[in-house]
Scaffold this active site. Sequence first.
Site, PDB file in Angstrom:
ATOM      1  N   SER A 109      43.873  74.900  44.701  1.00 31.12           N
ATOM      2  CA  SER A 109      42.699  74.175  44.238  1.00 31.12           C
ATOM      3  C   SER A 109      41.482  74.769  44.933  1.00 31.12           C
ATOM      4  O   SER A 109      41.611  75.700  45.722  1.00 31.12           O
ATOM      5  CB  SER A 109      42.821  72.692  44.581  1.00 31.12           C
ATOM      6  OG  SER A 109      42.618  72.531  45.970  1.00 31.12           O
ATOM      7  N   LYS A 110      40.325  74.177  44.655  1.00 34.85           N
ATOM      8  CA  LYS A 110      39.077  74.703  45.216  1.00 34.85           C
ATOM      9  C   LYS A 110      39.110  74.772  46.742  1.00 34.85           C
ATOM     10  O   LYS A 110      38.418  75.569  47.342  1.00 34.85           O
ATOM     11  CB  LYS A 110      37.903  73.833  44.766  1.00 34.85           C
ATOM     12  CG  LYS A 110      37.655  73.951  43.283  1.00 34.85           C
ATOM     13  CD  LYS A 110      36.184  73.725  42.934  1.00 34.85           C
ATOM     14  CE  LYS A 110      35.901  74.071  41.491  1.00 34.85           C
ATOM     15  NZ  LYS A 110      36.179  72.963  40.570  1.00 34.85           N
TER      16      LYS A 110
END
Length: 487
Positions: A253-254
């Site tokens: 994810s980010k």
Amino acid sequence: MKDIRVRFAPSPTGPLHIGGARSALFNFLLARKYGGSVILRIEDTDLERSSRESEKDIMDSLRWLGLSWDEGPDIGGPYGPYRQMERLDIYKKYVEKLFEKGYAYHCYCTEEELEQQRQELLAKGEMPRYTGVCYGLSEEERRKREEEGRKPVVRFRVPQDRIIEINDLVRGKVSFESSGIGDFIIVKSDGVPTYNFAVVVDDHEMGITHVIRAEEHLSNTPRQVLLYEALGLTPPEFAHISLILGKDRSKMSKRHGATSINQYRREGYLPEAMVNFLALLGWSPEGEEEVFSVDQLIERFSMDRVAKSPAVFDLEKLRWLNGVYIRNSDLERIAGLALPYLQEAGYASENPGPEEWERIKNVVEAVREYLGALSEITEHVRIFFETQFDFEDEKAAAVLREEQVPAVMEALKSKLAGVDSLDKEGAKKLLKEVSKEVKLKGRKVFMPIRVALTGMTHGPELHDIIPLLGAEEVIRRVEASMAKVRE
Ligand code: GLU
């Protein structure tokens, strides 16, 4: 063997992400290896989330990576149109076929009714699924519901008590029980097909031979296989490539770094580094070598070396690979790619003339070995452009107070006096002469010069720094720095 036809089938609901790009790459590599075709199909049936802007971003990112396609919405092809929303008539024919064969039916259940059915199943300890409440409604019952203003969806009648076996090219044999799958929606109440249905129609119509996609679609595959069967069609080969995890083993994810390709592009990653890195996310070559051009990847790629276990996204590895490409690529190109970052920092003019361009290239050459991404260049080149600087810390200033320093600086200045141009070799020679004159070697000579010229105890090679600053600026900096430590 039938000619290989693969597809990238992105949903244009956001920019192209690492995972999507990796799927696209594996499809591309397989097709290019065997002289097959790559089809770009835009799966835009999620009307709320799809946009032309995302479609454009995806195409731009694919092009930037060099992942070309042979048929697609922009270039057409014999199996078009290549956007699902432009193919609604085609899906209609297939829905009709399913109705004829008794595999499709209208369902009028409302959200509340569906929720109630769900709760009832849960209370009985059964898996929540649609069990076919509207299956077999009579004409009259249907009419009644339509009169109430209910808009039906179309559901697929899932045959019960079947084992569906998939021979996945990555995961081997995987089986599913059909009883766990409820009668799923194939056409929504607005007439738009759902993913599972449209994908089957399109993969068949477009002659797709291999479907290579992310593992998260594995659970959709039995539904798709049942649809192929119901339509009397042969499914393509499937290959589900594993999830991408962050270094902490949670889903990428980010938090683990940028997720969209365009962000990496903006940060100054080279497309060939990105492709090389993406290939290693799940595929492993024979041997120890890790740096591959796209042609080498095409030559070496094979599905049987694609791992079942999750791939781990390692940003440091990407920076390392990118650094390899930054160092080894043509200087003119790297300087051109670095230019926007230099311009943004105010270190380069908008249209550098030949002289400035020469200097920019020399600056880039001097620092490129330290870069993981081109955007990092501004921190490394500050010393060449900013004439006023402070010592980075007390340790650096202390270097200039060592006892041999005045003699080193005098020697340096006297050797530089009257020199008007210096190249790297000239600078090396000059530094040797300074050493000889003060009868000292190594750190005692070079560290003070480095600190006097840059304020720092580390950085590019002195013989790169001196020619870039020029004799006059070197003398000026030496005097200014020495004055500062005397204060
Ligand atoms: N549109 C789907 C996605 O973006 C494609 C899935 C598939 O390849 O079948 O996830």
